[in-house]
Design an enzyme around this catalytic site. Structure first.
Site, PDB file in Angstrom:
ATOM      1  N   GLY A   1       0.554  -1.233   0.065  1.00  0.00           N
ATOM      2  CA  GLY A   1      -0.395  -0.396   0.242  1.00  0.00           C
ATOM      3  C   GLY A   1       1.278   1.240  -0.163  1.00  0.00           C
ATOM      4  N   SER A   2       0.355   2.029  -0.518  1.00  0.00           N
ATOM      5  CA  SER A   2       0.790   3.866  -0.313  1.00  0.00           C
ATOM      6  C   SER A   2       0.786   4.320   0.512  1.00  0.00           C
ATOM      7  CB  SER A   2       0.641   4.609  -1.734  1.00  0.00           C
ATOM      8  OG  SER A   2       0.603   4.423  -2.638  1.00  0.00           O
ATOM      9  N   GLY A   3       1.191   5.680   1.886  1.00  0.00           N
ATOM     10  CA  GLY A   3       1.561   5.498   2.832  1.00  0.00           C
ATOM     11  C   GLY A   3       2.596   5.224   3.826  1.00  0.00           C
ATOM     12  N   HIS A   4       3.577   4.683   2.768  1.00  0.00           N
ATOM     13  CA  HIS A   4       4.189   4.073   3.570  1.00  0.00           C
ATOM     14  C   HIS A   4       6.226   4.725   3.348  1.00  0.00           C
ATOM     15  CE1 HIS A   4       2.239   1.119   5.455  1.00  0.00           C
ATOM     16  NE2 HIS A   4       2.517   0.505   3.887  1.00  0.00           N
TER      17      HIS A   4
ATOM     18  N   LYS B   1       5.817  -7.913   1.979  1.00  0.00           N
ATOM     19  CA  LYS B   1       5.811  -8.109   3.405  1.00  0.00           C
ATOM     20  C   LYS B   1       4.319  -8.806   4.102  1.00  0.00           C
ATOM     21  CE  LYS B   1       4.880  -3.793   3.757  1.00  0.00           C
ATOM     22  NZ  LYS B   1       4.871  -3.732   2.415  1.00  0.00           N
TER      23      LYS B   1
ATOM     24  N   ASP C   1      -0.933  -8.646   0.244  1.00  0.00           N
ATOM     25  CA  ASP C   1      -0.136  -8.548  -0.563  1.00  0.00           C
ATOM     26  C   ASP C   1       0.312  -9.825  -0.849  1.00  0.00           C
ATOM     27  OD1 ASP C   1      -0.262  -5.666   0.273  1.00  0.00           O
ATOM     28  OD2 ASP C   1       1.906  -5.599   0.696  1.00  0.00           O
TER      29      ASP C   1
ATOM     30  N   HIS D   1      -0.144   0.018   9.283  1.00  0.00           N
ATOM     31  CA  HIS D   1      -0.516   0.556   8.413  1.00  0.00           C
ATOM     32  C   HIS D   1      -2.426   1.090   9.167  1.00  0.00           C
ATOM     33  CE1 HIS D   1       0.273  -2.990   6.164  1.00  0.00           C
ATOM     34  NE2 HIS D   1       0.506  -2.075   6.002  1.00  0.00           N
TER      35      HIS D   1
END
Length: 332
Positions: free
Chosen positions: A53-56, A104, A109, A219
């Site tokens: 996911g984006s945001g990392h 991960k 995922d 998350h």
């Protein structure tokens, strides 16, 4: 909710486009979604692909480049990328030597990357293998996983496996060293302020001014314990106690990563590292290399994680190999 964005449904795409415009010497974007690959494809080597996911940020696109990843796939914020996106990434980077997926341990995922690998094998004959990172010692199972979560230790997998791939090793050899890193890396984190996913519009959990959350994931999910805020040294002692109890680090050399969650001042991360280094020295654990900064974040969460990687001679060499990416550069 206050965010510096244009529209919730454009966050990921505009973020990737902005990154590519900032670092055209490193990455380019495929036409199939938010997939970035090395600007100049490196041929004659095993390719590494990762994502989530984006945001990392800077993970994962920030680690695409020489000595690390060949491709990174970004889903929506805290949401797995689709199998189609991952499949296109695999096809773009394969050069006949095979592809290693660094995944991960989050259920979405793992399922989507494995589905993409099957598509690449069945339709294109590409040899794809995977490793699943599960370095978080905080929880055995979580909202998103069966087994332990994959968190900041993933960056060490990217670095060491990427270095061996850059040297021209076989797919089996690159997979083996990636698994060795996973077997020897452990992480635990905490937060004093949660993050807000743009589409949700509210924090993932709540904390009073005098509270902290121990054992958070990446998350925006809560941790395993909410407790009164302690000093930096006391927090470090809590996290290190759990990490050091999970692997026998006695007499070992280690790589240390003090990872900020998105909004933690560098000043505070260095204060954390100050005590981490002292505790390890007291226990006879030699620090070979230290990384302090933001490597795998959780939007604007305020907090940090500690990662320890128990090293052998091969991992030390590969950790020191050259890397040139937007988010990490190692020179000799």
């Amino acid at each position: 909710m206050k965010k510096i964005i244009n529209a919730v449904d454009q966050v990921e795409n505009q973020m990737i486009e902005g990154m590519v415009k900032a670092f055209p010497q490193y990455v380019k974007k495929l036409d199939c979604g938010n997939v970035v690959v090395r600007a100049q494809k490196k041929t004659g080597k095993v390719a590494l692909i990762s994502g989530g996911g984006s945001g990392h940020e800077p993970a994962h696109g920030g680690f695409v480049g020489k000595g690390m990843l060949d491709a990174a796939v970004a889903g929506a914020v805290f949401t797995s990328p689709t199998p189609d996106q991952i499949y296109e990434g695999i096809k773009a980077v394969d050069d006949g030597k095979g592809v290693l997926m660094v995944v991960k341990n989050y259920t979405g995922d793992v399922l989507n990357f494995e589905m993409a690998a099957e598509m690449a094998a069945d339709m294109d004959g590409i040899d794809v293998k995977e490793v699943v990172v599960n370095d978080d010692v905080a929880v055995q199972d979580s909202l998103y996983t069966t087994g332990r979560r994959g968190v900041a230790g993933t960056v060490f997998v990217h670095k060491i496996a990427g270095a061996l791939a850059e040297r021209g090793a076989s797919l089996d050899e690159v997979q083996a060293v990636a698994q060795k890193v996973i077997d020897n890396v452990r992480t635990m984190g905490m937060a004093i302020k949660p993050c807000t996913v743009p589409a949700a519009g509210e924090p993932g959990f709540e904390l009073a001014d005098n509270e902290m959350e121990i054992g958070i994931g990446i998350h925006g999910e809560p941790g395993v314990e909410k407790k009164p805020l302690e000093t930096a040294d006391e927090i470090v002692d809590t996290l290190l106690e759990k990490i050091l109890a999970d692997i026998d680090y006695a007499g070992s050399e280690v790589a240390v990563m003090i990872n900020g969650c998105g909004s933690t001042p560098l000043m505070e991360l260095f204060i954390v590292n100050n005590h981490v280094a002292d505790v390890l020295a007291e226990k006879g654990i030699k620090v070979y290399k230290t990384m302090v900064g933001e490597y795998m974040t959780s939007l604007e969460m305020e907090g940090f994680s500690i990662t320890l990687l128990r090293l052998d001679d091969q991992m030390k060499e590969l950790l020191d190999d050259e890397a040139d990416t937007p988010a990490l550069t190692v020179t000799k």
